[in-house]
Design an enzyme around this catalytic site. Structure first.
Site, PDB file in Angstrom:
ATOM      1  N   SER A  62       0.824  -1.212   0.000  1.00 51.51           N
ATOM      2  CA  SER A  62       0.000   0.000   0.000  1.00 51.51           C
ATOM      3  C   SER A  62       0.859   1.263   0.000  1.00 51.51           C
ATOM      4  CB  SER A  62      -0.908   0.033   1.224  1.00 51.51           C
ATOM      5  OG  SER A  62      -1.582  -1.185   1.369  1.00 51.51           O
TER       6      SER A  62
HETATM    7  N1  SAH Z   1      -0.483  -4.630   4.035  1.00 50.00           N
HETATM    8  C1  SAH Z   1       0.196  -4.988   2.824  1.00 50.00           C
HETATM    9  C2  SAH Z   1      -0.596  -4.641   1.583  1.00 50.00           C
HETATM   10  C3  SAH Z   1      -1.249  -5.839   1.132  1.00 50.00           C
HETATM   11  S1  SAH Z   1      -2.203  -5.800  -0.313  1.00 50.00           S
HETATM   12  C4  SAH Z   1       1.551  -4.325   2.748  1.00 50.00           C
HETATM   13  O1  SAH Z   1       1.829  -3.459   3.545  1.00 50.00           O
HETATM   14  O2  SAH Z   1       2.340  -4.734   1.901  1.00 50.00           O
HETATM   15  C5  SAH Z   1      -3.490  -6.853   0.196  1.00 50.00           C
HETATM   16  C6  SAH Z   1      -3.123  -8.289   0.466  1.00 50.00           C
HETATM   17  O3  SAH Z   1      -4.316  -8.905   0.926  1.00 50.00           O
HETATM   18  C7  SAH Z   1      -2.673  -9.079  -0.720  1.00 50.00           C
HETATM   19  O4  SAH Z   1      -1.416  -9.610  -0.477  1.00 50.00           O
HETATM   20  C8  SAH Z   1      -3.731 -10.178  -0.859  1.00 50.00           C
HETATM   21  O5  SAH Z   1      -3.172 -11.416  -1.262  1.00 50.00           O
HETATM   22  C9  SAH Z   1      -4.270 -10.247   0.539  1.00 50.00           C
HETATM   23  N2  SAH Z   1      -5.610 -10.816   0.706  1.00 50.00           N
HETATM   24  C10 SAH Z   1      -6.698 -10.656  -0.088  1.00 50.00           C
HETATM   25  N3  SAH Z   1      -7.739 -11.332   0.438  1.00 50.00           N
HETATM   26  C11 SAH Z   1      -7.302 -11.905   1.584  1.00 50.00           C
HETATM   27  C12 SAH Z   1      -7.910 -12.717   2.566  1.00 50.00           C
HETATM   28  N4  SAH Z   1      -9.189 -13.098   2.494  1.00 50.00           N
HETATM   29  N5  SAH Z   1      -7.151 -13.116   3.595  1.00 50.00           N
HETATM   30  C13 SAH Z   1      -5.851 -12.776   3.711  1.00 50.00           C
HETATM   31  N6  SAH Z   1      -5.234 -12.016   2.787  1.00 50.00           N
HETATM   32  C14 SAH Z   1      -5.940 -11.580   1.758  1.00 50.00           C
END
Ligand code: SAH
Length: 670
Positions: A62
């Site tokens: 993000s």
């Molecule tokens: N917080 C992260 C940003 C992640 S983007 C950072 O700082 O890098 C969102 C993430 O959510 C992705 O990696 C995606 O694979 C994950 N995601 C989507 N649906 C999900 C779910 N139901 N449970 C766990 N992770 C999930």
């Protein structure tokens, strides 16, 4: 190892503090976590831009401001226990771990969970636990939590997450009915079943996929996907497709006279802009040719201005206006993307135009064919690539990728991802600009010899100056390069209209992303980009007609990368929830929708809220279609009318070599 601490301080000052993040815990935590360690190799230098960046598995880390905003909204305090859904790179979890006592973070993709776990351990963040699994179910083992942060956008707040919040706890989550945009919401649990809700505004996250989120394979919620099947029929009779069916005007055969007649409603316009949803679909070219023939024959249009290089279009113009070819002339449209103009659909229109002009004695009544694009855009790009290939192949590779993905409808993360800046280009920059200047000046001397007054010396100087500026900003990538290009196209159009005098009327052929009003699309709303359609709307009001085109599926001529060979690719059926899907569900195979106010207001009203729309340029990447080719727009604000072909076919490219014995006069030399 480069020291990024100054970049980090700068990020905290500029992107966070100045934009209103004030919680000292958050600012301090953001100042100490090395974001460069969480982005893929090669992208470190972008780590402190305020932008999301790609990580593996098509996911993103993000944007720093959003990470800070969410943590601040969750009011995380020392001593607390926090749950995060969507570990991704692990960056946000690391930041939270600098404030809270313990952080649990769930990631559904095993590869990402493993990487994040390893990375956090290497960096010594030992109060974070990474769990692989579906976070929409929460993590009951460690509940209740003081705060829960969801880093992916779901259709609604998952029930288990509410339940796992302690009373007084805060849940921050992006929620939206559509996959590409959400509202960031904070829920504070004030009782067993009571929650207070605050709205922090519009955001964009990758989809939350899971039992209480979106379904993995399409744009439905997991619940809908499970109950679908037998309900397929019902899904098709929603009210919008029905309204489309009622408003639709059937399209006659493209070559029948009645086809062009359908567009007579726009003949009062001074400028009719005809779009296309790809640069390689036969139906779009043939339909535009049919409409243009009618406008020229019956309604006094004498300018056909296309999204192409001026010198190439000028060779065609000499042919269609029966002027002698320049003895040294190169064949037209021989550089990437050749098929965009060098195809049998365009050839047959050019033959028609030449014949028709031959029958008109007065030169003022003859219709010319002109290129609106940045002067010699494709030729210049090709020249740069050839030069870099010789002096620095690595810089050439990067330049190819950059030129390929700097289209406005592609979301930023992928743009960054494929276009990591190498040190290779900067040292070449001055040489490259010198080469471009020579190329442009040489061509402009020839053009000046044509004696058309719209290409006078002042205009030439302007062309060279704006082109230089353009290539510089284009390489480094920004909204500015797009804006420069579309402003240039608009100014060239104005010059052409002025040259034809008070009664000059023009037809423009360019991609939907150029001719649909940008103010009604993500380009304008999210990125401050404008386009020729918007500038025409502002300048000419209702005397500009903006006509968009679309299709559901079929084949298209496109490349996989910039400068790559043309391929005939299958166009995937349209994405659920997109305008294309609504048109397809309307069930009328080929149609015209008049979207102007006062025509079909009920439909117009239904279509106003932004939805996904597909944009295919000279490059088509079906593998990453949603990210690479869909963008949000409000169709009735973007276009006055929409022309729809449910199934469509690729253009037929012409060979690029001159055939033996063919007269030199013909611009395609076939
Ligand atoms: N917080 C992260 C940003 C992640 S983007 C950072 O700082 O890098 C969102 C993430 O959510 C992705 O990696 C995606 O694979 C994950 N995601 C989507 N649906 C999900 C779910 N139901 N449970 C766990 N992770 C999930």
């Amino acid at each position: 190892m480069v020291d990024f601490s100054r970049d980090r301080d700068r990020m905290v000052r500029l992107h966070l503090a100045r934009r209103g993040i004030s919680d000292p815990h958050v600012l301090e935590a953001m100042r100490c976590v090395p974001r460069e360690a969480f982005v893929p190799k090669g992208l470190e230098e972008f780590a402190y831009d305020d932008s999301p960046l790609p990580i593996s598995e098509g996911q993103t880390i993000s944007q720093p401001y959003i990470v800070a905003l969410m943590i601040e909204a969750a009011e995380i305090e020392p001593g607390e226990r926090v749950l995060e859904i969507g570990a991704g790179s692990g960056y946000a979890a690391a930041v939270m771990s600098r404030i809270a006592d313990r952080v649990y973070t769930i990631e559904r993709q095993a590869v990402l969970a493993d990487e994040a776990r390893r990375r956090l351990a290497d960096l010594g963040y030992d109060n974070v636990e990474v769990i692989e699994g579906d976070g929409t179910r929460g993590w009951a083992e460690a509940a209740p939590y003081d705060a829960i942060i969801v880093a992916a956008g779901g259709p609604a707040v998952p029930e288990p997450l509410r339940d796992q919040l302690r009373i007084g706890g805060r849940l921050v989550i992006p929620v939206g009915e559509r996959q590409r945009s959400q509202r960031l919401v904070t829920l504070t649990r004030i009782g067993q079943t009571e929650f207070r809700e605050d709205d922090l505004g519009e955001v964009r996250f990758v989809p939350l996929v899971g039992e209480h989120g979106w379904s993995e394979h399409d744009g439905r919620t997991e619940r809908e996907a499970r109950t679908a099947g037998s309900k397929r029929q019902a899904a098709h009779s929603g009210s919008v497709p029905e309204l489309i069916r009622e408003a639709a005007e059937d399209l006659p055969d493209i070559d029948a006279a009645a086809f062009g007649q359908l567009f007579d409603r726009f003949t009062e316009a001074r400028v009719v802009l005809l779009g296309e949803a790809s640069h390689g679909t036969s139906e779009f070219y043939r339909a535009r040719a049919a409409i243009t023939r009618r406008l020229i024959e019956r309604h006094g249009f004498t300018i056909v201005a296309v999204e192409a290089d001026w010198p190439d279009a000028a060779a065609v113009d000499r042919y269609v206006r029966h002027k002698p070819a320049r003895p040294t002339a190169e064949l037209a449209f021989r550089r990437f993307p050749t098929w965009m103009w060098r195809n049998i659909e365009v050839e047959s229109f050019i033959e028609w135009l030449r014949e028709r002009n031959g029958a008109v004695r007065n030169p003022a009544g003859q219709a010319g064919f002109f290129g609106l694009d940045m002067y010699n855009l494709n030729a210049s790009v090709k020249t740069v690539l050839d030069y870099l290939d010789k002096v620095d192949p690595e810089a050439a590779r990067v330049a190819r990728e950059r030129y390929g993905c700097l289209t406005p409808w592609q979301s930023e993360p992928s743009t960054y991802g494929r276009a990591a800046l190498s040190a290779g280009y900067a040292p070449c920059e001055n040489a490259v600009l010198g080469i471009l200047r020579d190329l442009l000046e040489k061509h402009l001397q020839y053009a000046a010899a044509d004696g058309e007054s719209f290409l006078d010396a002042a205009q030439n100087a302007r062309l060279v100056a704006s082109a230089e500026r353009y290539y510089r900003v284009m390489y480094y990538g920004s909204a500015e390069s797009w804006n420069l290009r579309d402003r240039h196209m608009f100014e060239t159009l104005e010059q052409l209209l002025a040259w034809r005098g008070e009664h000059g009327k023009a037809v423009v052929w360019a991609h939907n992303s150029h001719i649909g009003n940008a103010a009604a699309t993500e380009m304008g709303v999210v990125r401050d980009e404008l386009n020729i359609g918007q500038l025409c709307r502002e300048r000419f009001g209702t005397a500009a007609a903006l006509i968009g085109f679309g299709t559901d599926r079929g084949t298209v001529a496109a490349a996989s990368d910039w400068d790559g060979p043309v391929e005939i690719k299958q166009v995937r059926p349209s994405y659920p929830g997109s305008y294309e899907r609504l048109c397809r569900d309307g069930g009328v195979g080929r149609l015209l929708l008049d979207l102007r106010k006062g025509q079909h207001d009920a439909l117009r009203h239904e279509l106003l809220a932004p939805r996904l729309e597909r944009f295919i340029g000279v490059i088509y990447r079906p593998e990453t279609e949603l990210e690479s080719h869909y963008s949000e727009a409000s169709l009735p604000q973007q276009f006055d009318a929409y022309v729809w072909f449910e199934e469509s076919n690729a253009v037929t490219p012409l060979p690029t070599k001159r055939r033996e014995g063919m007269p030199e006069t013909y611009p395609f030399g076939l």
